[in-house]
Write a protein that holds these residues in place. Structure first.
Motif, PDB file in Angstrom:
ATOM      1  N   THR A 150       0.826  -1.210   0.000  1.00  0.00           N
ATOM      2  CA  THR A 150       0.000   0.000   0.000  1.00  0.00           C
ATOM      3  C   THR A 150       0.861   1.261   0.000  1.00  0.00           C
ATOM      4  O   THR A 150       0.607   2.199  -0.768  1.00  0.00           O
ATOM      5  CB  THR A 150      -0.930  -0.002   1.229  1.00  0.00           C
ATOM      6  OG1 THR A 150      -1.772  -1.158   1.193  1.00  0.00           O
ATOM      7  CG2 THR A 150      -1.804   1.241   1.252  1.00  0.00           C
ATOM      8  N   LEU A 151       1.862   1.298   0.866  1.00  0.00           N
ATOM      9  CA  LEU A 151       2.747   2.464   0.904  1.00  0.00           C
ATOM     10  C   LEU A 151       3.528   2.614  -0.396  1.00  0.00           C
ATOM     11  O   LEU A 151       3.752   3.738  -0.877  1.00  0.00           O
ATOM     12  CB  LEU A 151       3.721   2.330   2.083  1.00  0.00           C
ATOM     13  CG  LEU A 151       3.119   2.596   3.470  1.00  0.00           C
ATOM     14  CD1 LEU A 151       4.098   2.195   4.564  1.00  0.00           C
ATOM     15  CD2 LEU A 151       2.738   4.054   3.624  1.00  0.00           C
ATOM     16  N   TYR A 152       3.935   1.503  -0.997  1.00  0.00           N
ATOM     17  CA  TYR A 152       4.692   1.566  -2.254  1.00  0.00           C
ATOM     18  C   TYR A 152       3.820   2.106  -3.379  1.00  0.00           C
ATOM     19  O   TYR A 152       4.234   2.989  -4.145  1.00  0.00           O
ATOM     20  CB  TYR A 152       5.217   0.177  -2.598  1.00  0.00           C
ATOM     21  CG  TYR A 152       5.989   0.129  -3.899  1.00  0.00           C
ATOM     22  CD1 TYR A 152       7.279   0.660  -3.988  1.00  0.00           C
ATOM     23  CD2 TYR A 152       5.420  -0.434  -5.040  1.00  0.00           C
ATOM     24  CE1 TYR A 152       7.981   0.627  -5.177  1.00  0.00           C
ATOM     25  CE2 TYR A 152       6.116  -0.471  -6.231  1.00  0.00           C
ATOM     26  CZ  TYR A 152       7.402   0.061  -6.296  1.00  0.00           C
ATOM     27  OH  TYR A 152       8.089   0.019  -7.481  1.00  0.00           O
ATOM     28  N   ARG A 153       2.599   1.595  -3.474  1.00  0.00           N
ATOM     29  CA  ARG A 153       1.705   2.053  -4.531  1.00  0.00           C
ATOM     30  C   ARG A 153       1.294   3.504  -4.333  1.00  0.00           C
ATOM     31  O   ARG A 153       1.152   4.267  -5.281  1.00  0.00           O
ATOM     32  CB  ARG A 153       0.467   1.149  -4.584  1.00  0.00           C
ATOM     33  CG  ARG A 153       0.770  -0.263  -5.070  1.00  0.00           C
ATOM     34  CD  ARG A 153      -0.460  -1.167  -5.020  1.00  0.00           C
ATOM     35  NE  ARG A 153      -0.153  -2.521  -5.477  1.00  0.00           N
ATOM     36  CZ  ARG A 153      -1.025  -3.518  -5.485  1.00  0.00           C
ATOM     37  NH1 ARG A 153      -2.257  -3.313  -5.032  1.00  0.00           N
ATOM     38  NH2 ARG A 153      -0.669  -4.717  -5.920  1.00  0.00           N
ATOM     39  N   ARG A 226       9.857  -5.648  -5.107  1.00  0.00           N
ATOM     40  CA  ARG A 226       9.877  -7.077  -5.450  1.00  0.00           C
ATOM     41  C   ARG A 226       8.514  -7.719  -5.224  1.00  0.00           C
ATOM     42  O   ARG A 226       8.057  -8.545  -6.023  1.00  0.00           O
ATOM     43  CB  ARG A 226      10.940  -7.791  -4.618  1.00  0.00           C
ATOM     44  CG  ARG A 226      12.367  -7.456  -5.037  1.00  0.00           C
ATOM     45  CD  ARG A 226      13.376  -7.810  -3.971  1.00  0.00           C
ATOM     46  NE  ARG A 226      13.167  -9.131  -3.420  1.00  0.00           N
ATOM     47  CZ  ARG A 226      13.689  -9.536  -2.259  1.00  0.00           C
ATOM     48  NH1 ARG A 226      14.416  -8.695  -1.539  1.00  0.00           N
ATOM     49  NH2 ARG A 226      13.472 -10.761  -1.829  1.00  0.00           N
ATOM     50  N   LEU A 227       7.846  -7.343  -4.126  1.00  0.00           N
ATOM     51  CA  LEU A 227       6.513  -7.878  -3.873  1.00  0.00           C
ATOM     52  C   LEU A 227       5.530  -7.439  -4.956  1.00  0.00           C
ATOM     53  O   LEU A 227       4.680  -8.226  -5.388  1.00  0.00           O
ATOM     54  CB  LEU A 227       6.015  -7.407  -2.499  1.00  0.00           C
ATOM     55  CG  LEU A 227       6.772  -7.912  -1.265  1.00  0.00           C
ATOM     56  CD1 LEU A 227       6.186  -7.302  -0.007  1.00  0.00           C
ATOM     57  CD2 LEU A 227       6.740  -9.429  -1.185  1.00  0.00           C
ATOM     58  N   GLU A 228       5.652  -6.195  -5.399  1.00  0.00           N
ATOM     59  CA  GLU A 228       4.776  -5.688  -6.461  1.00  0.00           C
ATOM     60  C   GLU A 228       5.013  -6.440  -7.760  1.00  0.00           C
ATOM     61  O   GLU A 228       4.057  -6.819  -8.463  1.00  0.00           O
ATOM     62  CB  GLU A 228       5.007  -4.193  -6.647  1.00  0.00           C
ATOM     63  CG  GLU A 228       4.203  -3.561  -7.770  1.00  0.00           C
ATOM     64  CD  GLU A 228       2.747  -3.350  -7.400  1.00  0.00           C
ATOM     65  OE1 GLU A 228       2.125  -2.460  -7.984  1.00  0.00           O
ATOM     66  OE2 GLU A 228       2.209  -4.092  -6.553  1.00  0.00           O
ATOM     67  N   SER A 234       2.076 -12.797 -10.851  1.00  0.00           N
ATOM     68  CA  SER A 234       1.033 -13.751 -10.482  1.00  0.00           C
ATOM     69  C   SER A 234      -0.262 -13.443 -11.213  1.00  0.00           C
ATOM     70  O   SER A 234      -0.935 -14.347 -11.718  1.00  0.00           O
ATOM     71  CB  SER A 234       0.818 -13.712  -8.971  1.00  0.00           C
ATOM     72  OG  SER A 234      -0.256 -14.541  -8.601  1.00  0.00           O
ATOM     73  N   GLN A 235      -0.605 -12.162 -11.312  1.00  0.00           N
ATOM     74  CA  GLN A 235      -1.824 -11.788 -12.011  1.00  0.00           C
ATOM     75  C   GLN A 235      -1.688 -12.006 -13.510  1.00  0.00           C
ATOM     76  O   GLN A 235      -2.653 -12.367 -14.184  1.00  0.00           O
ATOM     77  CB  GLN A 235      -2.172 -10.331 -11.702  1.00  0.00           C
ATOM     78  CG  GLN A 235      -2.530 -10.100 -10.250  1.00  0.00           C
ATOM     79  CD  GLN A 235      -3.119  -8.722 -10.013  1.00  0.00           C
ATOM     80  OE1 GLN A 235      -3.481  -8.036 -10.954  1.00  0.00           O
ATOM     81  NE2 GLN A 235      -3.220  -8.331  -8.757  1.00  0.00           N
ATOM     82  N   VAL A 236      -0.478 -11.765 -14.037  1.00  0.00           N
ATOM     83  CA  VAL A 236      -0.247 -12.015 -15.464  1.00  0.00           C
ATOM     84  C   VAL A 236      -0.435 -13.492 -15.781  1.00  0.00           C
ATOM     85  O   VAL A 236      -1.100 -13.866 -16.755  1.00  0.00           O
ATOM     86  CB  VAL A 236       1.162 -11.542 -15.867  1.00  0.00           C
ATOM     87  CG1 VAL A 236       1.527 -12.072 -17.246  1.00  0.00           C
ATOM     88  CG2 VAL A 236       1.233 -10.026 -15.862  1.00  0.00           C
ATOM     89  N   LEU A 291      -1.711  -4.822 -17.099  1.00  0.00           N
ATOM     90  CA  LEU A 291      -2.105  -5.019 -15.707  1.00  0.00           C
ATOM     91  C   LEU A 291      -1.489  -3.970 -14.804  1.00  0.00           C
ATOM     92  O   LEU A 291      -2.107  -3.506 -13.852  1.00  0.00           O
ATOM     93  CB  LEU A 291      -1.692  -6.420 -15.238  1.00  0.00           C
ATOM     94  CG  LEU A 291      -2.653  -7.542 -15.651  1.00  0.00           C
ATOM     95  CD1 LEU A 291      -2.055  -8.882 -15.264  1.00  0.00           C
ATOM     96  CD2 LEU A 291      -4.006  -7.379 -15.004  1.00  0.00           C
ATOM     97  N   SER A 292      -0.237  -3.588 -15.100  1.00  0.00           N
ATOM     98  CA  SER A 292       0.416  -2.566 -14.278  1.00  0.00           C
ATOM     99  C   SER A 292      -0.346  -1.259 -14.357  1.00  0.00           C
ATOM    100  O   SER A 292      -0.592  -0.597 -13.346  1.00  0.00           O
ATOM    101  CB  SER A 292       1.857  -2.377 -14.737  1.00  0.00           C
ATOM    102  OG  SER A 292       2.472  -1.355 -13.999  1.00  0.00           O
ATOM    103  N   SER A 293      -0.738  -0.867 -15.570  1.00  0.00           N
ATOM    104  CA  SER A 293      -1.476   0.385 -15.718  1.00  0.00           C
ATOM    105  C   SER A 293      -2.844   0.293 -15.043  1.00  0.00           C
ATOM    106  O   SER A 293      -3.325   1.248 -14.456  1.00  0.00           O
ATOM    107  CB  SER A 293      -1.647   0.718 -17.202  1.00  0.00           C
ATOM    108  OG  SER A 293      -2.389  -0.294 -17.866  1.00  0.00           O
ATOM    109  N   GLN A 294      -3.476  -0.915 -15.141  1.00  0.00           N
ATOM    110  CA  GLN A 294      -4.762  -1.084 -14.477  1.00  0.00           C
ATOM    111  C   GLN A 294      -4.626  -0.950 -12.968  1.00  0.00           C
ATOM    112  O   GLN A 294      -5.458  -0.341 -12.302  1.00  0.00           O
ATOM    113  CB  GLN A 294      -5.352  -2.444 -14.829  1.00  0.00           C
ATOM    114  CG  GLN A 294      -5.799  -2.555 -16.294  1.00  0.00           C
ATOM    115  CD  GLN A 294      -6.247  -3.959 -16.645  1.00  0.00           C
ATOM    116  OE1 GLN A 294      -6.400  -4.787 -15.756  1.00  0.00           O
ATOM    117  NE2 GLN A 294      -6.439  -4.217 -17.924  1.00  0.00           N
ATOM    118  N   MET A 295      -3.552  -1.534 -12.405  1.00  0.00           N
ATOM    119  CA  MET A 295      -3.357  -1.473 -10.957  1.00  0.00           C
ATOM    120  C   MET A 295      -3.091  -0.043 -10.513  1.00  0.00           C
ATOM    121  O   MET A 295      -3.572   0.391  -9.471  1.00  0.00           O
ATOM    122  CB  MET A 295      -2.214  -2.391 -10.543  1.00  0.00           C
ATOM    123  CG  MET A 295      -2.543  -3.858 -10.768  1.00  0.00           C
ATOM    124  SD  MET A 295      -1.187  -4.931 -10.354  1.00  0.00           S
ATOM    125  CE  MET A 295      -1.203  -4.780  -8.597  1.00  0.00           C
TER     126      MET A 295
END
Length: 596
Positions: A150-153, A226-228, A234-236, A291-295
Motif C-alpha cells: 500500500t505504501l509503495y503504490r 519485489r513484492l509488487e 502472479s496476475q499475469v 495489468l500494471s497500468s490497471q493497478m
C-alpha cells in the motif's frame, strides 16, 4: 516385572541460546528464592522466564521487556536495579548480552549451553557450511505484505505526499489483507496492524511525527518493489491461463453456429475487422504492462469517490443526544430528524456538534457477518450549536473563544454557529442579554462565522434537515478526492478535495500533544483583545516565541520593538494589528515587570 522404558528415536532438537542471559539468570535466582520461601510469585517469575526464552532479540534495558507477556512494572524495576548494580561493579561499558565470570551460571549449565552451541554449529556444518540469516519476506495477503504494498503504490501515484497516516493506511491496506487491521481473531489479541512493529524492527518502515506518519525506508522500497513485481507476475500468469482457456473453448467450439449473424454481414466485413475479431494470444510482456497500468489506475481510484458511489450522512455528536440538563430537548432533536427521514449517525466529534460525511457505498460480502466499512470524507460544513444559556456559560469560563479558535483551525472551510434563542428565559442569565447579542454579532462580523438564528429545537432540526438535503444534491454529481490536513495548501480552494473523517477527528482532539505553534497561539489568545484571527496573523510571520524574540533582538530601539507587530494585517479586511496590541505583546514577552 516393570515395563521397559520407552525409547525415543531421532535427533534432539537444538534449543536456541537466549540473547539476554543476564536477565534470564536473575529471573531464575528470583524464582528460586521465592520458591524457597513458598511465595506464589515464583509462578509469575517462571512465566516471565518462559516469555524471555521465546524472545529472539537482545534487550537494552528492562523497560524494553514490557512488551513481553508477564513483565510488569515490578519485575522490570527489579531487573533495572540489578543491571545498574552490575554496571557499577563491572564498568559502564560491560556487555549485558554475555555472561562474565562473576555471573556465570553453574558449571553444569555452562557445559550444557556450550554443548548445545557446538551441536548447533556442527548441525549447520553437516548441512553444508554455516547458515545464512534468512531474509524477512512477509507472507502474501498478510498484514506486513499489505502495508508494504500500500505504501509503495501510494508513493507511485501522482502528487503523492510520501507518507500515510494510520487510519488511511489501515483502510487502503485492508483491501490487500485477509486479516482485519482493527478486530483480532477469535482467541488472539493480535490484528494485522501488529505486523507494523515487525516492519519497523526490520528497518523496512519508519514512523515519524504526531499524528504518526508511516513511510518506507530504502530497504522497504526495495522489498515492496519485489513484492509488487511478484504480484503483477502472479496476475499475469492468471490472466494468461484464463485467456488460453478461453481460446481453447473458442477453438473447440467449431460445431456452434451463430444464429444472430447473416451471410451478408460476414461478406460485408472489412478484412481488418475479420482479423481483429479472431481470438488473439496474449503475450506475457503486453499483459504485464496492461495489468500494471490497471493497478495504478485502481490505486488512483482509491483516493477518490466517484458520483453515485457515496451517500451524504449527517454526523451528530453523542453529547447532543444524551446527558446534561436538557436531555429531553436533545431527544426531541433526534426524534425530529427521524421523522424527517434524515440519514444520520451518532458518534463522538472532537470539535463541533454536527457535520456531514460522504460515505462510500459497499455491498455486504458473502460469508461475512458485518458489511465492510466504507471510506468517509468530511464535507466542508461544520456546525456548533449554542443555546443562550450555554453561550453564557461558555463566555464566563472561556470556552467560547477557544471553541471559535478550534473551529477555525479544524481544517473545514464552512464553520457555522447555530444559535437557539431562549426567549423570556434570557432575563435570568448571569450575563445581560445585550452582551450575549453583541457576542453573537461579533462572531459573525469580526470572526467571520456564518450565524443561523432559530427559536427552538424543532427549527434546529428543520435547518439540519434542509442542509442535509441541499448538500446531498450539491455533491451528487461530484468526484470527491481525499486530501491531507497535515500538508499546508493541500487541495487549495478545490471544493471537491476533502479530508477523511478519521484524520479530521484525530487532528481535532482537544487534549492531544500540541505543537509549539499551537501552544504559542494559545498564549497569544490569552491577551485581552487578541482574537483568533489576530493570533493567526502573528503566527504567519512568527511561528514560535523564539522566532518572535529573535525579531525583537534585531530591532535597534525600544520604540521599534513596541511597534514591531503594529503593521501585521489580519482578517478578511486586512486591518493592522495596531500599536496598542503590539506594545502589549512586546511587554508580555520581553518585560520582567508588570504590564503597563
Amino acid at each position: 516385572m516393570s515395563s521397559p522404558e520407552l525409547v525415543r528415536y531421532g535427533k534432539k532438537r537444538v534449543l536456541p541460546v537466549c540473547p539476554n542471559p543476564l536477565f534470564l539468570q536473575w529471573l531464575n535466582e528470583l524464582r528460586d528464592e521465592a520458591k524457597e520461601k513458598g511465595l506464589k510469585i515464583q509462578y509469575t517469575y517462571q512465566k516471565a522466564i518462559n516469555s524471555l526464552n521465546k524472545y529472539p532479540l537482545p534487550l537494552k534495558n528492562a523497560k524494553e521487556a514490557k512488551i513481553l507477556q508477564n513483565f510488569g512494572d515490578g519485575i522490570c524495576k527489579i531487573l533495572d536495579e540489578k543491571m545498574q548494580r552490575y554496571l557499577r561493579e563491572n564498568g559502564p561499558n560491560a556487555s549485558i548480552h554475555s555472561l562474565r565470570a562473576a555471573v556465570l551460571p553453574p558449571a553444569g549449565a555452562a557445559e550444557e549451553q556450550n554443548r548445545q552451541k557446538g551441536d548447533a554449529e556442527n548441525h549447520g556444518k553437516a548441512k553444508g557450511g554455516g547458515r545464512r540469516k534468512r531474509e524477512y519476506v512477509p507472507q502474501r495477503r498478510s498484514g506486513g505484505y499489505a502495508v508494504l504494498l500500500t505504501l509503495y503504490r501510494q508513493s507511485k501515484t501522482p502528487g503523492s505526499k510520501g507518507f500515510m497516516f494510520k487510519m488511511e493506511l489501515q483502510t487502503e491496506a485492508q483491501l490487500l489483507c485477509d486479516k482485519s487491521f482493527s478486530v483480532p481473531e477469535v482467541g488472539s489479541k493480535y490484528t494485522a496492524w501488529s505486523s507494523v512493529s515487525t516492519l519497523i524492527q526490520k528497518n523496512l518502515l519508519i514512523k515519524t511525527h504526531n499524528p504518526a506518519r508511516y513511510s518506507l525506508t530504502e530497504e522497504g522500497v526495495a522489498l515492496a518493489r519485489r513484492l509488487e513485481a511478484s504480484e503483477q507476475s502472479s496476475q499475469v500468469r492468471s490472466q494468461v491461463r484464463s485467456d488460453e482457456k478461453n481460446e481453447e473453448e473458442l477453438e473447440g467450439g467449431g460445431g456452434l453456429v451463430d444464429l444472430t449473424g447473416s451471410e451478408e454481414d460476414e461478406e460485408g466485413m472489412n478484412p481488418a475487422e475479420v482479423h481483429h475479431s479472431a481470438p488473439q494470444p496474449i503475450s506475457s510482456s503486453r499483459s504485464a504492462v496492461d495489468l500494471s497500468s490497471q493497478m495504478m489506475s485502481r490505486t488512483s481510484r482509491r483516493d477518490r469517490l466517484l458520483p453515485g458511489t457515496f451517500d451524504i450522512v449527517l454526523c451528530v455528536d453523542f453529547i447532543e443526544t444524551t446527558g446534561g440538563g436538557n436531555h429531553q430537548k436533545k431527544q426531541e432533536l433526534v426524534k425530529e430528524l427521524q421523522r424527517n427521514g434524515i440519514n444520520f449517525d451518532v458518534r463522538k466529534l472532537n470539535v463541533g456538534d454536527f457535520l456531514w460525511v460522504a460515505r462510500e457505498k459497499l455491498a455486504p460480502l458473502p460469508g461475512q457477518l458485518r458489511a465492510p466499512v466504507g471510506r468517509e470524507l468530511v464535507l466542508d460544513y461544520i456546525i456548533e450549536r449554542k443555546r443562550m444559556d450555554d453561550l453564557c456559560g461558555s463566555i464566563i469560563d472561556g470556552r467560547f473563544r477557544e471553541q471559535k479558535f478550534r473551529l477555525k483551525r479544524c481544517g473545514l472551510r464552512r464553520p457555522i454557529y447555530l444559535v437557539e434563542e431562549c426567549g423570556s428565559s434570557a432575563a435570568h442569565l448571569s450575563i445581560p442579554e445585550a452582551t450575549l447579542q453583541q457576542a453573537i454579532v461579533n462572531t459573525q462580523v469580526v470572526d467571520g462565522f456564518f450565524v443561523k438564528r432559530v427559536q427552538e429545537v424543532r427549527e434546529s432540526a428543520a435547518y439540519l434537515t434542509i442542509m442535509t438535503r441541499c448538500l446531498a444534491k450539491l455533491y451528487q454529481e461530484r468526484t470527491l478526492t481525499c486530501r491531507s490536513r497535515e500538508l499546508e495548501g493541500d487541495g487549495g480552494e478545490d471544493q471537491d478535495s476533502l479530508m477523511s473523517f478519521a484524520e479530521f477527528n484525530h487532528g481535532a482532539v482537544k487534549n492531544k500533544c500540541q505543537t509549539v505553534k499551537e501552544v504559542f497561539a494559545r498564549q497569544l489568545m490569552q491577551i485581552s483583545g487578541l482574537s483568533g484571527d489576530k493570533a493567526a496573523a502573528i503566527l504567519d510571520q512568527y511561528t514560535s516565541p523564539r522566532s518572535l524574540l529573535m525579531a525583537y533582538e534585531q530591532c535597534v530601539s525600544e520604540s521599534e520593538k513596541e511597534k514591531l507587530l503594529s503593521s501585521v494585517r489580519y482578517g478578511k479586511l486586512k486591518r493592522n494589528l495596531g500599536p496598542a496590541l503590539s506594545r502589549t505583546v512586546y511587554q508580555l514577552y520581553c518585560t520582567q515587570g508588570a504590564l503597563s
